[in-house]
Design a protein around this motif. Structure first.
Motif, PDB file in Angstrom:
ATOM      1  N   LEU A   9      32.307  38.244  88.549  1.00 13.44           N
ATOM      2  CA  LEU A   9      31.182  38.657  87.720  1.00 13.44           C
ATOM      3  C   LEU A   9      30.108  37.590  87.799  1.00 13.44           C
ATOM      4  CD1 LEU A   9      30.147  40.766  85.569  1.00 13.44           C
ATOM      5  CD2 LEU A   9      31.063  39.199  83.838  1.00 13.44           C
ATOM      6  N   ASP A  10      28.947  37.965  88.283  1.00 17.21           N
ATOM      7  CA  ASP A  10      27.841  37.017  88.410  1.00 17.21           C
ATOM      8  C   ASP A  10      28.243  35.803  89.251  1.00 17.21           C
ATOM      9  OD1 ASP A  10      25.167  36.252  87.868  1.00 17.21           O
ATOM     10  OD2 ASP A  10      25.835  34.899  86.284  1.00 17.21           O
ATOM     11  N   GLY A  11      29.026  36.057  90.302  1.00 17.22           N
ATOM     12  CA  GLY A  11      29.442  34.988  91.199  1.00 17.22           C
ATOM     13  C   GLY A  11      30.539  34.102  90.654  1.00 17.22           C
ATOM     14  N   ARG A  12      31.124  34.461  89.519  1.00 10.58           N
ATOM     15  CA  ARG A  12      32.191  33.665  88.909  1.00 10.58           C
ATOM     16  C   ARG A  12      33.470  34.487  88.863  1.00 10.58           C
ATOM     17  NH1 ARG A  12      30.004  29.625  84.777  1.00 10.58           N
ATOM     18  NH2 ARG A  12      27.751  29.596  85.129  1.00 10.58           N
ATOM     19  N   ARG A  13      34.570  33.796  88.936  1.00  5.90           N
ATOM     20  CA  ARG A  13      35.852  34.445  88.773  1.00  5.90           C
ATOM     21  C   ARG A  13      36.197  34.461  87.290  1.00  5.90           C
ATOM     22  NH1 ARG A  13      39.219  35.148  92.995  1.00  5.90           N
ATOM     23  NH2 ARG A  13      41.084  34.526  91.843  1.00  5.90           N
ATOM     24  N   VAL A  14      36.363  35.650  86.762  1.00  5.19           N
ATOM     25  CA  VAL A  14      36.658  35.815  85.347  1.00  5.19           C
ATOM     26  C   VAL A  14      37.935  36.646  85.213  1.00  5.19           C
ATOM     27  CG1 VAL A  14      34.222  35.675  84.706  1.00  5.19           C
ATOM     28  CG2 VAL A  14      35.258  37.908  85.097  1.00  5.19           C
ATOM     29  N   ALA A 240      25.803  34.912  75.725  1.00  5.78           N
ATOM     30  CA  ALA A 240      24.559  35.411  76.302  1.00  5.78           C
ATOM     31  C   ALA A 240      24.681  35.550  77.817  1.00  5.78           C
ATOM     32  CB  ALA A 240      23.403  34.475  75.944  1.00  5.78           C
ATOM     33  N   GLY A 241      25.370  34.618  78.440  1.00  2.00           N
ATOM     34  CA  GLY A 241      25.573  34.687  79.878  1.00  2.00           C
ATOM     35  C   GLY A 241      26.422  35.871  80.285  1.00  2.00           C
ATOM     36  N   VAL A 242      27.445  36.162  79.488  1.00  2.00           N
ATOM     37  CA  VAL A 242      28.292  37.332  79.759  1.00  2.00           C
ATOM     38  C   VAL A 242      27.460  38.608  79.679  1.00  2.00           C
ATOM     39  CG1 VAL A 242      30.153  38.759  78.827  1.00  2.00           C
ATOM     40  CG2 VAL A 242      30.473  36.290  79.052  1.00  2.00           C
ATOM     41  N   ALA A 245      25.195  38.909  82.621  1.00  2.64           N
ATOM     42  CA  ALA A 245      25.949  39.240  83.824  1.00  2.64           C
ATOM     43  C   ALA A 245      26.350  40.712  83.835  1.00  2.64           C
ATOM     44  CB  ALA A 245      27.184  38.352  83.921  1.00  2.64           C
ATOM     45  N   MET A 246      26.703  41.240  82.670  1.00  4.23           N
ATOM     46  CA  MET A 246      27.065  42.657  82.578  1.00  4.23           C
ATOM     47  C   MET A 246      25.844  43.538  82.886  1.00  4.23           C
ATOM     48  SD  MET A 246      30.351  42.863  81.722  1.00  4.23           S
ATOM     49  CE  MET A 246      30.873  44.183  80.617  1.00  4.23           C
ATOM     50  N   ALA A 247      24.690  43.173  82.339  1.00  4.17           N
ATOM     51  CA  ALA A 247      23.478  43.953  82.603  1.00  4.17           C
ATOM     52  C   ALA A 247      23.115  43.901  84.080  1.00  4.17           C
ATOM     53  CB  ALA A 247      22.328  43.425  81.748  1.00  4.17           C
ATOM     54  N   GLY A 248      23.247  42.727  84.672  1.00  3.41           N
ATOM     55  CA  GLY A 248      22.903  42.573  86.081  1.00  3.41           C
ATOM     56  C   GLY A 248      23.870  43.258  87.030  1.00  3.41           C
ATOM     57  N   SER A 249      25.098  43.460  86.584  1.00  6.81           N
ATOM     58  CA  SER A 249      26.129  44.053  87.440  1.00  6.81           C
ATOM     59  C   SER A 249      26.429  45.506  87.083  1.00  6.81           C
ATOM     60  CB  SER A 249      27.426  43.238  87.328  1.00  6.81           C
ATOM     61  OG  SER A 249      27.218  41.878  87.610  1.00  6.81           O
TER      62      SER A 249
END
Length: 337
Positions: A9-14, A240-242, A245-249
């Motif tokens: 997600l947003d280039g991160r492993r979550v 806020a970052g989450v 990232a959800m909106a962008g993905s």
């Protein structure tokens, strides 16, 4: 891949839970319900037993009943200057109830800066209070500003009058970014970060502001619980970052997540940060029934049962959004949402 597991997600492993996938299906199905009603289909509008039984907000915040009322009857019912609009939006949103607003208009007249009197409005709301009628919506927890009055609604009306007299309302006109508007609202006694952000979004619906809704976001308590249910590990992203990232993905996950109904955006408008924030609040509620094992505290059940509103669904959005339905000339469809 669904269920618990590691994704990018947003280039991160979550590390996500099964609630993460319910987030996307909830957004798609709730939006499908909205469009089924717009198209005039007869109910029931969903096969999801949770969405059929309980009340959930729309995938897009601006489509909700109270937001639509704000647009049609508070902001765009006629042309007004900026200060009048700010006053009206805050006065409406502090109580956030259509019947409260209509009672004020009936008893005192259309709110405006000229001749605004906290005492006049307070007397009107005293009538509701003395009849044991609700003055405030249950949607938000509204802290009491405690300005020396014996009733909460009187304190809030004194607060509005104070903001008008000390120039704070006029100062809001100068905001050139959503964050700047939010920060100024945050300084108001009793508002706090969550309410200040919500009010900034509401003011930005008006023709006097044209600020970027994708600039930043503030997560409320419900959204924080929703994030906690969706993620076991956010890979270092804050709330806020989450949400960002959800909106962008979103488009990617709507395409790859198996769901009964494809997601349909709002006539070309993608989900904004405020919408994704709200969807985390809604998935927090949804998971109380669908995924009760993913508890992070907070309420353990959904309180509001869905009841059909047979009034026509009247829709119109800020003209600056360029959507086919304008708040300046809203259109009626079927029944209300």
């Amino acid at each position: 891949m669904e269920g618990n597991g590691v994704i990018e997600l947003d280039g991160r492993r979550v590390r996500v839970t099964e609630v993460f996938w319910s987030y996307w299906r909830l957004a798609a199905e709730r939006q499908a319900i909205f469009f089924r009603r717009v198209s005039g289909e007869a109910g029931p509008w969903t096969n999801d037993p949770i969405l059929e039984r309980y009340r959930f907000t729309n995938a897009y915040r601006a489509s909700d009943r109270v937001s639509q009322y704000l647009l049609h009857h508070v902001i765009y019912d006629q042309e007004r200057d900026t200060l009048d609009t700010i006053l009206r939006v805050l006065l409406f949103k502090i109580f956030n109830r259509v019947d409260t607003w209509e009672h004020l208009v009936d008893r005192v007249g259309q709110p405006s800066v000229v001749g605004f009197s906290a005492e006049g409005y307070a007397k009107a709301l005293d009538e509701l209070f003395d009849q044991d009628r609700r003055v405030y919506s249950a949607a938000y927890i509204m802290p009491n500003p405690r300005l020396g009055e014996d009733r909460k609604h009187r304190n809030h009306l004194s607060l509005v009058e104070m903001l008008l007299q000390n120039g704070v309302l006029a100062d809001l006109e100068k905001a050139r970014s959503l964050k700047c508007l939010y920060e100024r609202l945050c300084e108001v006694q009793s508002f706090g970060p969550f309410l200040a952000f919500q009010y900034a979004i509401d003011l930005n619906y008006s023709p006097h502001f044209d600020l970027d809704e994708m600039e930043f976001v503030v997560a409320g308590p419900g959204a924080l619980r929703g994030i906690g249910k969706c993620f076991e590990d956010t890979g270092g992203l804050d709330a806020a970052g989450v949400i960002a990232a959800m909106a962008g993905s979103a488009s990617d996950f709507f395409e790859t997540t198996p769901m009964p109904t494809p997601f349909q955006d709002l006539w070309g408008r993608s989900l904004q940060l405020i919408d994704c924030q709200n969807l985390f609040c809604e998935v927090d509620k949804y998971a109380r029934v669908a995924h009760p094992e993913h508890s992070v505290g907070g309420p353990g059940r959904i309180k509001q049962v869905y009841r059909v509103d047979h009034e026509p669904l009247t829709l119109g959005y800020p003209p600056k959004w360029g959507l086919p339905l304008s708040a300046q000339a809203p259109s009626c469809f079927g029944t209300a949402s």
